[in-house]
Design a protein around this motif. Structure first.
Motif, short mmCIF file in Angstrom:
data_model
loop_
_atom_site.label_atom_id
_atom_site.label_comp_id
_atom_site.label_asym_id
_atom_site.label_seq_id
_atom_site.Cartn_x
_atom_site.Cartn_y
_atom_site.Cartn_z
N SER A 36 0.82 -1.20 0.00
CA SER A 36 0.00 0.00 0.00
C SER A 36 0.86 1.26 0.00
CB SER A 36 -0.92 -0.04 1.23
OG SER A 36 -1.98 0.87 1.09
N GLU A 48 -6.90 -0.98 2.68
CA GLU A 48 -6.23 -1.79 3.71
C GLU A 48 -7.23 -2.29 4.75
OE1 GLU A 48 -3.36 0.79 5.51
OE2 GLU A 48 -2.41 1.23 3.58
N LEU A 64 1.08 -6.13 5.85
CA LEU A 64 0.86 -4.81 5.28
C LEU A 64 2.18 -4.05 5.24
CD1 LEU A 64 -0.88 -2.41 4.33
CD2 LEU A 64 -1.21 -1.84 6.74
#
Length: 188
Positions: A36, A48, A64
C-alpha cells in the motif's frame, strides 16, 4: 441554506479490497502481502481496512507494507526491502494502486521472479502498466473513466439549465482476471 442536492459520483473503496481478497483466497492464498501507500491518501486506508476485515481470522497471514510516497520509485525501494531483507513467506501480493504497481513489476522482472508461477499478483485500477506487462496483471477495475464522463455530463446539464441535478451514483468495480493469480497448490 443547505443544498438539497448530493453531488457525488464514486465507487466503493471497500468493495475493491473485498473482491481482491476473495480472488486471492479462493485460489488458496493464505500468506498475502498487501502493498500500500502513504496514510495521507484515504483510499489506501479504505482498501487496507477492508482487506483486513475480510481476513479477520487465524487462517490468514496478512503482511501490510506501506511505501513512504505514492510513487513508482518508493514502491520499488519498498518491494526490494520486502524481498531481499524481510524474506516474508508470501504466495501473493495485492498492490493497492497502479502507481505502486509501476515500481513493483520492474523489481520482480529484474530479479526473474515469475508471475504467477512463483508469486501471484493482483492490483487495482486498469491502466497501461497492468495489461501491457507480460504476463498481464489481473486488476480490480475502478471506474475512473465512467466517473469523469458522468461528472462532465452532470456539469454540462447544470450549466445549460438553471437547476441543480441531484447526483449520488456509486459505480461498480469489477475483476479483470488476466491470469496473474495462480492456484496455490501448497494450501489447496
Amino acid at each position: 441554506m443547505d443544498n438539497p442536492f448530493v453531488d457525488c459520483i464514486y465507487f466503493d473503496e471497500s468493495m475493491v479490497s473485498s473482491i481482491a481478497f476473495d480472488h486471492l483466497t479462493t485460489r488458496g492464498h493464505r500468506k498475502i502481502l498487501v502493498f500500500s501507500g502513504p496514510e495521507e491518501y484515504s483510499f489506501f486506508l479504505h482498501r487496507e481496512s477492508a482487506f483486513r476485515e475480510n481476513a479477520d481470522s487465524d487462517e490468514f497471514e496478512i503482511y501490510l507494507r506501506r511505501a513512504e510516497q505514492n510513487t513508482p520509485s518508493a514502491a520499488q525501494r519498498l518491494i526490494e526491502t520486502v524481498f531481499e531483507k524481510e524474506h516474508l513467506p508470501i504466495t501473493a501480493v495485492y498492490v493497492t494502486s497502479e502507481i505502486l504497481l509501476e515500481g513493483v513489476l520492474p523489481f520482480l522482472d529484474q530479479r526473474g521472479i515469475s508471475i504467477p508461477d512463483e508469486i501471484s499478483i493482483l492490483s487495482t485500477n486498469d491502466y497501461l502498466i497492468g495489461y501491457q506487462h507480460i504476463p498481464p496483471i489481473s486488476v480490480i477495475r475502478t471506474p475512473s473513466f465512467e466517473i469523469g464522463k458522468l461528472a462532465a455530463l452532470i456539469a454540462i446539464e447544470n450549466t445549460n439549465f438553471d437547476f441543480g441535478t441531484s447526483v449520488d451514483y456509486c459505480l461498480k468495480v469489477i475483476l479483470n482476471d488476466r491470469g496473474s493469480v495462480k492456484i496455490n497448490e501448497r494450501s489447496a
